[in-house]
Design a protein around this motif. Structure first.
Motif, PDB file in Angstrom:
ATOM      1  N   ARG A  55       0.880  -1.164   0.000  1.00 45.68           N
ATOM      2  CA  ARG A  55       0.000   0.000   0.000  1.00 45.68           C
ATOM      3  C   ARG A  55       0.922   1.219   0.000  1.00 45.68           C
ATOM      4  O   ARG A  55       2.076   1.154   0.436  1.00 45.68           O
ATOM      5  CB  ARG A  55      -0.948   0.007   1.177  1.00 45.68           C
ATOM      6  N   PHE A  56       0.410   2.319  -0.465  1.00 48.36           N
ATOM      7  CA  PHE A  56       1.209   3.527  -0.624  1.00 48.36           C
ATOM      8  C   PHE A  56       0.583   4.644   0.196  1.00 48.36           C
ATOM      9  O   PHE A  56      -0.568   5.002  -0.019  1.00 48.36           O
ATOM     10  CB  PHE A  56       1.304   3.900  -2.107  1.00 48.36           C
ATOM     11  N   ARG A  57       1.344   5.185   1.127  1.00 45.81           N
ATOM     12  CA  ARG A  57       0.848   6.212   2.039  1.00 45.81           C
ATOM     13  C   ARG A  57       1.249   7.590   1.528  1.00 45.81           C
ATOM     14  O   ARG A  57       2.416   7.858   1.264  1.00 45.81           O
ATOM     15  CB  ARG A  57       1.410   5.988   3.438  1.00 45.81           C
ATOM     16  N   LYS A 115      -3.431   9.281   3.844  1.00 44.95           N
ATOM     17  CA  LYS A 115      -4.305   8.400   3.071  1.00 44.95           C
ATOM     18  C   LYS A 115      -3.470   7.312   2.394  1.00 44.95           C
ATOM     19  O   LYS A 115      -2.346   7.547   1.982  1.00 44.95           O
ATOM     20  CB  LYS A 115      -5.052   9.186   1.994  1.00 44.95           C
ATOM     21  N   ASP A 116      -4.061   6.124   2.273  1.00 45.35           N
ATOM     22  CA  ASP A 116      -3.418   5.020   1.558  1.00 45.35           C
ATOM     23  C   ASP A 116      -4.112   4.836   0.214  1.00 45.35           C
ATOM     24  O   ASP A 116      -5.342   4.905   0.132  1.00 45.35           O
ATOM     25  CB  ASP A 116      -3.522   3.724   2.353  1.00 45.35           C
ATOM     26  N   ILE A 117      -3.310   4.607  -0.839  1.00 45.84           N
ATOM     27  CA  ILE A 117      -3.876   4.350  -2.165  1.00 45.84           C
ATOM     28  C   ILE A 117      -3.189   3.136  -2.778  1.00 45.84           C
ATOM     29  O   ILE A 117      -2.150   2.680  -2.294  1.00 45.84           O
ATOM     30  CB  ILE A 117      -3.730   5.568  -3.110  1.00 45.84           C
ATOM     31  N   HIS A 167      -3.668   0.022  -2.879  1.00 48.35           N
ATOM     32  CA  HIS A 167      -3.429  -1.174  -2.069  1.00 48.35           C
ATOM     33  C   HIS A 167      -3.680  -2.399  -2.939  1.00 48.35           C
ATOM     34  O   HIS A 167      -4.708  -2.510  -3.586  1.00 48.35           O
ATOM     35  CB  HIS A 167      -4.343  -1.170  -0.839  1.00 48.35           C
ATOM     36  N   ILE A 200       0.212   4.705  -9.222  1.00 51.63           N
ATOM     37  CA  ILE A 200      -0.077   5.713  -8.196  1.00 51.63           C
ATOM     38  C   ILE A 200      -0.610   6.993  -8.829  1.00 51.63           C
ATOM     39  O   ILE A 200      -1.579   7.575  -8.354  1.00 51.63           O
ATOM     40  CB  ILE A 200       1.176   5.991  -7.345  1.00 51.63           C
ATOM     41  N   HIS A 224      11.003   3.372   0.926  1.00 54.21           N
ATOM     42  CA  HIS A 224      10.776   2.149   1.694  1.00 54.21           C
ATOM     43  C   HIS A 224      12.008   1.902   2.556  1.00 54.21           C
ATOM     44  O   HIS A 224      13.131   1.953   2.068  1.00 54.21           O
ATOM     45  CB  HIS A 224      10.534   0.950   0.776  1.00 54.21           C
ATOM     46  N   THR A 248       4.064  -1.046   3.687  1.00 51.73           N
ATOM     47  CA  THR A 248       3.682   0.334   3.408  1.00 51.73           C
ATOM     48  C   THR A 248       4.879   1.075   2.843  1.00 51.73           C
ATOM     49  O   THR A 248       5.952   1.073   3.434  1.00 51.73           O
ATOM     50  CB  THR A 248       3.204   1.043   4.687  1.00 51.73           C
ATOM     51  N   HIS A 299       6.052   4.898   1.427  1.00 52.97           N
ATOM     52  CA  HIS A 299       5.654   6.297   1.522  1.00 52.97           C
ATOM     53  C   HIS A 299       5.887   6.984   0.182  1.00 52.97           C
ATOM     54  O   HIS A 299       6.877   6.723  -0.499  1.00 52.97           O
ATOM     55  CB  HIS A 299       6.423   6.994   2.641  1.00 52.97           C
TER      56      HIS A 299
END
Length: 119
Positions: A11-13, A18-20, A22, A38, A60, A87, A89
């Motif tokens: 997942r990308f924070r 917010k996470d997108i 996923h 993304i 990461h 996760t 970032h």
């Protein structure tokens, strides 16, 4: 799924928490492909949005990931449990616009203390 193909759940924070995007991704996927996903899934209505993958940096484990790396190259660390979600970032750094350069003595006189041109 292909025999022996490794998959990683990511997942990308974003900067606002917010996470997108996923999902489960192949370990052979490149960072640039992840960035394309993304950009495509970027939340609408944000004041700042990426125009291209070059506006994004994925981080990461404290390292900025390079576009040509695959997830396997990045030595993605998987948690203690096999079902852990990793996760990453997302840092949004829009391309810098071209700054006006000072060319004449008159322009030099228009500079303020910080070096910005006063129009």
């Amino acid at each position: 799924m292909a025999e022996g193909e490794e998959f990683i759940e990511l997942r990308f924070r974003l900067y606002d928490g917010k996470d997108i995007a996923h999902g489960t991704y192949k370990s052979s996927m490149t960072v640039s492909t992840l960035k394309q996903k993304i950009v495509a899934e970027w939340p609408q209505g944000n004041t700042i949005t990426p125009k291209s993958i070059n506006d994004l940096k994925l981080i990461h484990a404290g390292k900025v990931l390079e576009n040509n790396q695959t997830l396997a190259d990045c030595t993605i660390t998987i948690g203690d449990l096999p079902d852990d979600v990793i996760t990453m970032h997302v840092l949004l750094q829009p391309s810098k616009s071209k700054r006006r350069t000072v060319k004449s003595k008159e322009d030099m006189q228009k500079l303020n203390r910080c070096g910005c041109i006063i129009l």
